[in-house]
Design an enzyme around this catalytic site. Structure first.
Site, short mmCIF file in Angstrom:
data_model
loop_
_atom_site.label_atom_id
_atom_site.label_comp_id
_atom_site.label_asym_id
_atom_site.label_seq_id
_atom_site.Cartn_x
_atom_site.Cartn_y
_atom_site.Cartn_z
CD GLU A 96 -27.27 2.50 1.15
OE1 GLU A 96 -28.39 1.97 1.74
OE2 GLU A 96 -27.07 2.38 0.39
CB CYS B 242 -0.97 -0.13 0.91
SG CYS B 242 -1.52 0.98 1.07
#
Length: 499
Positions: A470, A121
């Site tokens: 969501e 990452c």
């Protein structure tokens, strides 16, 4: 290079993406383009995130108060779709990086770098390289692990296991760290380090799962620091994950199908609720359902199989990642044993480890008190964050209002723990199969276990009528479930060492 030959002839088969620094095979005909989005996320339209930030003064206050970088970075912008959660997140992260604690400030950031490197990452690595130097870190350490003190190097094994197979951590690993003479770790220091490692493994899942873009850098001509783009990057986006992809935005997209998909999910939730009220499954049946779900997770494959989504009229061919990606030296310098990765807890045809029964070692009754005793107050902050994400609800599902989503949130959280071999005696795992469709399971497994493989196609393939906020909530649940699973295994090993 860490996989494959590094000879000149082998190197000729690869190219380095000028945007993301990922090493790619030339014969895959990757079309590399400039970044497709200028907002904080490659997966979420910029206007949705910007609108949330402009109307929320609370976010700006939180950044001023708790941001370690002193600015509204891309992670914070995306998380600000859920301001209540953001506050818990920033407060706990600020505490573990900046407040009084067992570890010196530069060590905290170096540990964050080591953790982020397990998942390649580069977004988090670059962020903490800057922070490491700002807090007085020794620049030479950034040349790689061979330049750091042996004490930090000794964290390699627990970093590797926590990131990929936390169930392998034993009290012997703890004893080795706390009993190594001049390089030993005190238990408070070790707990601080474990919390940081688990936090940044999980945060890497959020970064990739949410498609977090590299930070803009005004000092660079095109605004981007080349080495700070994540590994999912434009190589994935340039081929078939483009936000403008007609198959996803055009008039032929299966809106009717996805609407009926939503209605079917609502119907399944209602039916499960009714069945639960009518009759509870026996303990034997609950155990059987857990074992079944655990074994079925073996067949939820990420990265080397062909997934078909008939409702969208397209198929997703995930690349064979072992063959197509090698870790760049920028990342590999911070890790040992780069080939070590996630392996299914319930491996086929092998004797596997006993299931971790959550009731035998819970966060609430065991982990919380141990971590709080050895690293004052972090337990309260983590507990608040876990509770916040688990209970967070707006009582909506896509276009529906006044919906109780408890069942769905619990299925998401418990499915992550199931993949890590953790079982709740009082949970009916039959609900996981009823509520989580296959494309969502592929996404969950990828984000949780192999986050660096996440693509926009995976993100778009599930819950197509749901709001982006969501889906960000899903990523928050996956992140916290993963962090809690890692902590449970590590803290249980520390407890065994103490007893």
């Amino acid at each position: 290079m860490n996989r494959g030959s590094s000879s000149p002839s082998a190197a000729a088969n690869y190219l380095l993406c000028t945007n993301c620094r990922k090493v790619l095979r030339k014969d895959k005909r990757i079309r590399v383009s400039q970044p497709l989005t200028r907002g904080p996320s490659a997966f979420i339209p910029e206007k949705e995130v910007v609108q949330a930030n402009t109307v929320d003064e609370r976010t700006n206050f939180l950044v001023e108060e708790y941001s370690t970088s002193g600015r509204l970075d891309n992670i914070t912008q995306v998380m600000s779709l859920h301001t209540q959660y953001l506050e818990s997140f920033l407060r706990s992260q600020f505490y573990m990086l900046r407040m009084d604690g067992p570890l010196p400030l530069p060590h905290r950031h170096y540990i964050a770098i080591m953790a982020a490197a397990r998942h390649q990452c580069s977004y988090l690595i670059n962020m903490h390289v800057d922070e490491f130097l700002k807090t007085g870190g020794i620049a030479e350490w950034l040349n790689g692990l061979e330049y750091v003190p042996q004490r930090l190097k000794n964290l390699n094994e627990i970093n590797k296991l926590l990131a990929h197979r936390p169930w392998l951590i034993t009290k012997e690993h703890i004893q080795k760290l706390v009993k190594t003479g001049e390089n030993n770790w005190s238990l408070p220091e070790l707990v601080h380090a474990v919390v940081l490692l688990a936090h940044y493994h999980a945060l890497a899942s959020f970064v990739f799962g949410s498609g977090i873009n590299p930070e803009r850098d005004p000092e660079i001509s095109n605004g981007f620091r080349l080495i700070s783009v994540n590994n999912f990057c434009v190589c994935d986006l340039a081929n078939d994950n483009n936000i403008e992809n007609a198959s996803l935005t055009g008039s032929n997209f299966g809106i009717v199908d996805s609407l009926s998909e939503l209605e079917a999910l609502m119907e399944r939730m209602k039916r499960l609720q009714e069945e639960r009220e009518d009759e509870e499954a026996s303990q034997e049946e609950m155990t059987t359902r857990f074992e079944k779900e655990k074994k079925e997770s073996l067949f939820v494959v990420s990265g080397d199989t062909f997934h078909s989504f008939p409702h969208s009229g397209c198929s997703l061919l995930s690349l064979d990642f072992e063959d197509d990606m090698i870790i760049t030296s920028d990342v590999s310098r911070y890790i040992e044993d780069p080939g070590f990765g996630y392996e299914d807890f319930a491996r086929r045809g092998e004797e596997h480890l006993p299931t971790f029964r959550a009731q035998d070692y819970t966060w609430e009754n065991h982990g919380f008190s141990l971590v709080n005793r050895l690293y004052s107050d972090i337990g309260h902050l983590l507990d608040e964050k876990f509770r916040m994400v688990y209970n967070l609800t707006y009582n909506t599902m896509a276009t529906h209002e006044d919906v109780d989503t408890t069942m769905l949130r619990r299925a998401l959280f418990n499915y992550v723990h199931c993949m890590f071999g953790i079982r709740y005696d009082d949970y009916d795992y039959g609900e996981v199969n009823q509520l989580l469709e296959r494309s969502l399971k592929v996404y969950i497994k990828t984000v949780t276990c192999y986050p660096e493989r996440t693509t926009k196609r995976m993100y778009d393939s599930y819950w197509r009528q749901f709001k982006h906020s969501e889906k960000v909530h899903v990523n928050l649940l996956l992140m916290e479930a993963r962090m809690q699973a890692e902590l449970l295994y590590a803290l249980r090993a520390i407890t065994r060492h103490l007893t």
